[in-house]
Motif scaffolding. Sequence first.
Motif, mmCIF file in Angstrom:
data_model
loop_
_atom_site.group_PDB
_atom_site.id
_atom_site.type_symbol
_atom_site.label_atom_id
_atom_site.label_comp_id
_atom_site.label_asym_id
_atom_site.label_seq_id
_atom_site.Cartn_x
_atom_site.Cartn_y
_atom_site.Cartn_z
ATOM 1 N N SER A 97 13.400 4.513 -1.748
ATOM 2 C CA SER A 97 12.472 5.558 -1.340
ATOM 3 C C SER A 97 11.044 5.194 -1.729
ATOM 4 C CB SER A 97 12.861 6.898 -1.973
ATOM 5 O OG SER A 97 14.138 7.308 -1.539
ATOM 6 N N SER A 101 19.235 9.497 -7.942
ATOM 7 C CA SER A 101 19.007 10.238 -6.694
ATOM 8 C C SER A 101 18.087 9.492 -5.738
ATOM 9 C CB SER A 101 18.401 11.605 -7.015
ATOM 10 O OG SER A 101 17.171 11.463 -7.712
ATOM 11 N N SER A 103 5.602 9.009 -3.756
ATOM 12 C CA SER A 103 4.988 10.191 -3.146
ATOM 13 C C SER A 103 3.576 9.889 -2.678
ATOM 14 C CB SER A 103 4.972 11.355 -4.151
ATOM 15 O OG SER A 103 6.282 11.635 -4.611
ATOM 16 N N TYR A 113 10.521 7.881 -11.215
ATOM 17 C CA TYR A 113 11.568 7.517 -10.264
ATOM 18 C C TYR A 113 12.931 7.684 -10.917
ATOM 19 C CZ TYR A 113 14.587 4.745 -7.235
ATOM 20 O OH TYR A 113 15.613 4.318 -6.415
ATOM 21 N N SER A 161 14.820 9.017 -5.815
ATOM 22 C CA SER A 161 13.731 9.922 -5.466
ATOM 23 C C SER A 161 12.573 9.767 -6.444
ATOM 24 C CB SER A 161 14.224 11.376 -5.475
ATOM 25 O OG SER A 161 14.709 11.727 -6.763
#
Length: 427
Positions: free
Chosen positions: A249, A287, A252, A283, A289
């Motif tokens: 991922s 998950s 942000s 991080y 994320s």
Amino acid sequence: MAEMIQPPLVDSTACFCRVDAGLKTVAGAKKYVPGTKLCLQPDIKLSIHPTRQKPSRSDRNRSQSSLLPGLPDDLAIACLIRVPRVDHRNLRLVCKRWHRLLAGNFFYSLRKSLGTIEEWIYVVKRDRDRKVTFHAFDPIYQLWQPLPPIPKEYSEALGFGSAVLSGCHLYLFGGKHPLKGPMRRVIFYNARTNKWHRAPDMLRRRHFFGSCVINNCLYVAGGENEGAHQSLRSSEVYDPKKNRWSFISAMSTAMVPFIGVVYEGKWYLKGLGSHRQVLSEVYDPGSDSWGPVYDGMVSGWRNPSASLDGKLYALDCKDGCKIRVYDEDTGSWSKHIDSKAHLGNSKALEAAALLPLNGKLCIIRNNMSISLINVSGPEDAGPRAEHLWETITGKGQFKTMMSNIWSSIAGRNRLKGHILHCQVLQA
């Protein structure tokens, strides 16, 4: 008299025995001489070449010379795994069997189970001539050890990452080459064989990024790429078992990290955003994320920092002689240990790294001086705090050619270089 039974005569024109030897076998003869028959003579073999039986594994083992004359190999290995690490380089030169033994995982797994495995400090440093150099320090014998030079592509690189996988592999990755620009290249040094190797390239070119190791996987995130010098949001992970990189991922917000640490299984990063604002993210590999961080840990967090035995430590002054610890209950940083003997604020004395080493915290400074701190002592040692500190360099250990190398490394004539990365490798 009764007629004696005569054995059938052999037709020499149809007998395989008469076939030219160049055909090698009966099958080969039959291919070129149709209608031929196998000779009935009992001493005829199907192949004119004698067959050789391969020796069994036990026969080969008996024919090999023993590791140590007069001892079975298991006892010889029991002796060799107790040899100090400083002598391993010479042991590899004795013979091929010793070289193979010391280059394998079996030898070091035995050392680890026996408790004889040793940790050395490895330093990647930019010297006064702006070249990247490589050094190793043995904390037991307090000696700097010779190492193969860093491969050419990293001798002048900027902004590359460093990490340790499997306890003995030091990885260098990414960075910016002065001529080729940002790189995807990945190389690693094996402390057991004392050699450099290539690894699969990263998926993105990047420099001045963040990196960490969680569960023996290498994570990288953020940084800059060539072009408009924009910050990156992308992140990726390298799994040595699969020997490949994969995207994870994205962050942000885009960031150029300047500090990072793994704490309680999560990766915390702090850096500058696209508009030069200070950002913090965490991080969670479970998950996959990212999320922002606003608590007191980030607000009082300074570089360098390290986690040891479930606690997070950071240096509170430039020379690293004052250490703070993060209190998760109060969400704040508190004073922990002060050496009471500060060295100064010069570039040479500036603390470049904070690492766990043999159950203690290790501080490495730009002048290559090294201190060990026993953080398992009392929380507030008071006037006895200085007894928790130990300097493990500069004790007259360099009496040969290494003394000249030390003078160059330490930069006695005003240090102009600085340390880029410090890691601990086991062997």
